[in-house]
Scaffold this motif. Structure first.
Motif, PDB file in Angstrom:
ATOM      1  N   UNK A  36     -20.001  21.458  18.057  1.00 44.44           N
ATOM      2  CA  UNK A  36     -18.914  20.948  18.886  1.00 44.44           C
ATOM      3  C   UNK A  36     -18.652  19.533  18.382  1.00 44.44           C
ATOM      4  N   UNK A  37     -17.443  19.287  17.904  1.00 47.08           N
ATOM      5  CA  UNK A  37     -17.101  17.993  17.319  1.00 47.08           C
ATOM      6  C   UNK A  37     -16.221  17.252  18.319  1.00 47.08           C
ATOM      7  N   UNK A  38     -16.670  16.082  18.741  1.00 48.23           N
ATOM      8  CA  UNK A  38     -15.968  15.292  19.747  1.00 48.23           C
ATOM      9  C   UNK A  38     -15.560  13.963  19.119  1.00 48.23           C
ATOM     10  N   UNK A  39     -14.303  13.613  19.247  1.00 47.12           N
ATOM     11  CA  UNK A  39     -13.869  12.344  18.677  1.00 47.12           C
ATOM     12  C   UNK A  39     -12.401  12.102  18.960  1.00 47.12           C
ATOM     13  N   UNK A  40     -11.941  10.973  18.524  1.00 50.02           N
ATOM     14  CA  UNK A  40     -10.572  10.559  18.773  1.00 50.02           C
ATOM     15  C   UNK A  40     -10.052   9.922  17.491  1.00 50.02           C
ATOM     16  N   UNK A  41      -9.133  10.600  16.823  1.00 49.20           N
ATOM     17  CA  UNK A  41      -8.646  10.087  15.544  1.00 49.20           C
ATOM     18  C   UNK A  41      -7.727   8.874  15.684  1.00 49.20           C
ATOM     19  N   UNK A  79     -15.458  15.659 -10.016  1.00 47.61           N
ATOM     20  CA  UNK A  79     -15.637  17.043  -9.557  1.00 47.61           C
ATOM     21  C   UNK A  79     -14.393  17.634  -8.892  1.00 47.61           C
ATOM     22  N   UNK A  80     -13.258  16.967  -9.008  1.00 50.25           N
ATOM     23  CA  UNK A  80     -11.986  17.432  -8.412  1.00 50.25           C
ATOM     24  C   UNK A  80     -12.180  17.873  -6.959  1.00 50.25           C
ATOM     25  N   UNK A  81     -12.747  17.002  -6.155  1.00 56.46           N
ATOM     26  CA  UNK A  81     -13.006  17.297  -4.747  1.00 56.46           C
ATOM     27  C   UNK A  81     -11.680  17.347  -3.997  1.00 56.46           C
ATOM     28  N   UNK A  82     -11.491  18.406  -3.226  1.00 56.40           N
ATOM     29  CA  UNK A  82     -10.292  18.584  -2.401  1.00 56.40           C
ATOM     30  C   UNK A  82     -10.089  17.349  -1.524  1.00 56.40           C
ATOM     31  N   UNK A  83      -8.847  16.941  -1.359  1.00 55.19           N
ATOM     32  CA  UNK A  83      -8.522  15.735  -0.581  1.00 55.19           C
ATOM     33  C   UNK A  83      -9.004  15.803   0.865  1.00 55.19           C
ATOM     34  N   UNK A  84      -9.141  17.013   1.401  1.00 55.40           N
ATOM     35  CA  UNK A  84      -9.617  17.149   2.781  1.00 55.40           C
ATOM     36  C   UNK A  84     -11.058  16.664   2.934  1.00 55.40           C
ATOM     37  N   UNK A  85     -11.772  16.561   1.820  1.00 59.89           N
ATOM     38  CA  UNK A  85     -13.158  16.075   1.823  1.00 59.89           C
ATOM     39  C   UNK A  85     -13.261  14.655   1.268  1.00 59.89           C
ATOM     40  N   UNK A  86     -12.148  13.966   1.198  1.00 58.15           N
ATOM     41  CA  UNK A  86     -12.134  12.610   0.642  1.00 58.15           C
ATOM     42  C   UNK A  86     -12.830  11.658   1.614  1.00 58.15           C
ATOM     43  N   UNK A  87     -14.044  11.274   1.291  1.00 54.98           N
ATOM     44  CA  UNK A  87     -14.857  10.451   2.193  1.00 54.98           C
ATOM     45  C   UNK A  87     -14.386   9.003   2.260  1.00 54.98           C
ATOM     46  N   UNK A  88     -13.451   8.621   1.400  1.00 51.14           N
ATOM     47  CA  UNK A  88     -12.894   7.271   1.463  1.00 51.14           C
ATOM     48  C   UNK A  88     -11.775   7.212   2.501  1.00 51.14           C
ATOM     49  N   UNK A  89     -10.944   8.238   2.525  1.00 57.99           N
ATOM     50  CA  UNK A  89      -9.777   8.235   3.414  1.00 57.99           C
ATOM     51  C   UNK A  89      -9.969   9.028   4.695  1.00 57.99           C
ATOM     52  N   UNK A  90     -11.037   9.859   4.759  1.00 57.30           N
ATOM     53  CA  UNK A  90     -11.235  10.740   5.909  1.00 57.30           C
ATOM     54  C   UNK A  90     -12.551  10.460   6.619  1.00 57.30           C
ATOM     55  N   UNK A  91     -12.494  10.433   7.931  1.00 61.23           N
ATOM     56  CA  UNK A  91     -13.724  10.466   8.727  1.00 61.23           C
ATOM     57  C   UNK A  91     -14.154  11.926   8.805  1.00 61.23           C
ATOM     58  N   UNK A  92     -15.321  12.165   9.362  1.00 61.88           N
ATOM     59  CA  UNK A  92     -15.775  13.552   9.535  1.00 61.88           C
ATOM     60  C   UNK A  92     -14.795  14.311  10.427  1.00 61.88           C
ATOM     61  N   UNK A  93     -14.312  13.663  11.482  1.00 61.21           N
ATOM     62  CA  UNK A  93     -13.363  14.304  12.396  1.00 61.21           C
ATOM     63  C   UNK A  93     -12.082  14.694  11.663  1.00 61.21           C
ATOM     64  N   UNK A 138      -9.440  25.924  14.851  1.00 59.50           N
ATOM     65  CA  UNK A 138     -10.418  25.520  15.875  1.00 59.50           C
ATOM     66  C   UNK A 138      -9.679  24.949  17.083  1.00 59.50           C
ATOM     67  N   UNK A 139     -10.135  25.279  18.285  1.00 60.82           N
ATOM     68  CA  UNK A 139      -9.459  24.745  19.473  1.00 60.82           C
ATOM     69  C   UNK A 139      -9.613  23.227  19.556  1.00 60.82           C
ATOM     70  N   UNK A 140      -8.554  22.567  19.976  1.00 59.48           N
ATOM     71  CA  UNK A 140      -8.543  21.110  20.123  1.00 59.48           C
ATOM     72  C   UNK A 140      -8.091  20.788  21.541  1.00 59.48           C
ATOM     73  N   UNK A 141      -8.819  19.893  22.196  1.00 60.95           N
ATOM     74  CA  UNK A 141      -8.480  19.505  23.565  1.00 60.95           C
ATOM     75  C   UNK A 141      -8.399  17.992  23.655  1.00 60.95           C
ATOM     76  N   UNK A 142      -7.313  17.463  24.179  1.00 58.05           N
ATOM     77  CA  UNK A 142      -7.200  16.032  24.430  1.00 58.05           C
ATOM     78  C   UNK A 142      -7.724  15.755  25.832  1.00 58.05           C
ATOM     79  N   UNK A 143      -8.717  14.891  25.938  1.00 56.67           N
ATOM     80  CA  UNK A 143      -9.213  14.479  27.251  1.00 56.67           C
ATOM     81  C   UNK A 143      -8.258  13.401  27.751  1.00 56.67           C
ATOM     82  N   UNK A 144      -7.358  13.780  28.625  1.00 63.59           N
ATOM     83  CA  UNK A 144      -6.239  12.916  29.016  1.00 63.59           C
ATOM     84  C   UNK A 144      -6.590  11.882  30.067  1.00 63.59           C
ATOM     85  N   UNK A 162     -10.579  18.535  11.276  1.00 64.69           N
ATOM     86  CA  UNK A 162      -9.249  18.908  11.774  1.00 64.69           C
ATOM     87  C   UNK A 162      -8.425  19.551  10.661  1.00 64.69           C
ATOM     88  N   UNK A 163      -8.533  19.014   9.443  1.00 67.31           N
ATOM     89  CA  UNK A 163      -7.749  19.563   8.332  1.00 67.31           C
ATOM     90  C   UNK A 163      -8.329  20.871   7.793  1.00 67.31           C
TER      91      UNK A 163
END
Length: 197
Positions: free
Chosen positions: A58-63, A85-99, A109-115, A103-104
């Protein structure tokens, strides 16, 4: 570690950093679930380590919150790995957090905003609500008519910053802002850099 099974019977919930999650139990065991909180501040490397020690996640976070910090040295190493290694941009650890990566990658996967927001004064969260959340948040705190709950104080223009340190901002806080807070019992000052703190 050698008594993981016995340990988990006594303590079925284990709290850990993402970095240490895999090393706190026997390598032959996995958790039923890993619940990763503040995943927007987790880097991809340690997030993947944490996933490797559980059957479900279960991944909890706020982008819209601050992302993880990548040092200049780490950025150079990660870019070299991505290029080599031609790593896909979705795994780019410089521009992407784990969250962001999750998401990409896991589009279905279900996503819920805690409003509902309980943490701060409605006027403070309303700024964030309009600026970042498109008005989707609901403030659950009460406005009791306090004055100047949120205000902007502009410093004089100029190049006062030296790396992660700005003496002019410090002077304005100590000489102007704190002078107006003499009735306050406690004061918190938040800054993104240790040097400024």
């Amino acid at each position: 570690k050698p008594r993981t099974e016995e340990f988990l019977k006594e303590y079925p919930v284990v709290l850990s950093t993402t970095y240490s999650a895999k090393s706190c139990i026997s390598k032959d065991m996995v958790f039923d679930y890993v619940i990763m909180d503040e995943a927007s501040q987790v880097d991809i490397k340690t997030g993947a380590l944490a996933l490797s020690c559980a059957m479900n996640a279960v991944i909890v976070g706020d982008d819209k919150q601050l992302p993880n910090v990548v040092s200049r040295e780490e950025e150079l190493a990660l870019k070299a790995i991505q290029t080599t290694y031609q790593v896909d941009d979705r795994y780019n650890a410089v521009t992407h957090s784990f969250l962001q990566s999750c998401v990409e990658i896991f589009r279905d996967a279900p996503v819920t905003l805690l409003r509902e927001h309980y943490r701060c004064h409605p006027k403070i969260i309303e700024f964030c609500n309009q600026r970042f959340y498109n008005g989707e948040l609901i403030a659950m705190t009460t406005d009791k008519g306090e004055k100047e709950v949120l205000q902007v104080i502009r410093t004089v223009p100029g190049n006062h910053a030296r790396g992660h340190f700005n003496q002019r901002e410090i002077d304005v806080i100590t000489q102007e802002v704190l002078q107006e807070c003499t009735e306050s019992r406690s004061i918190g000052i938040i800054t993104p850099y240790r040097a400024q703190a």
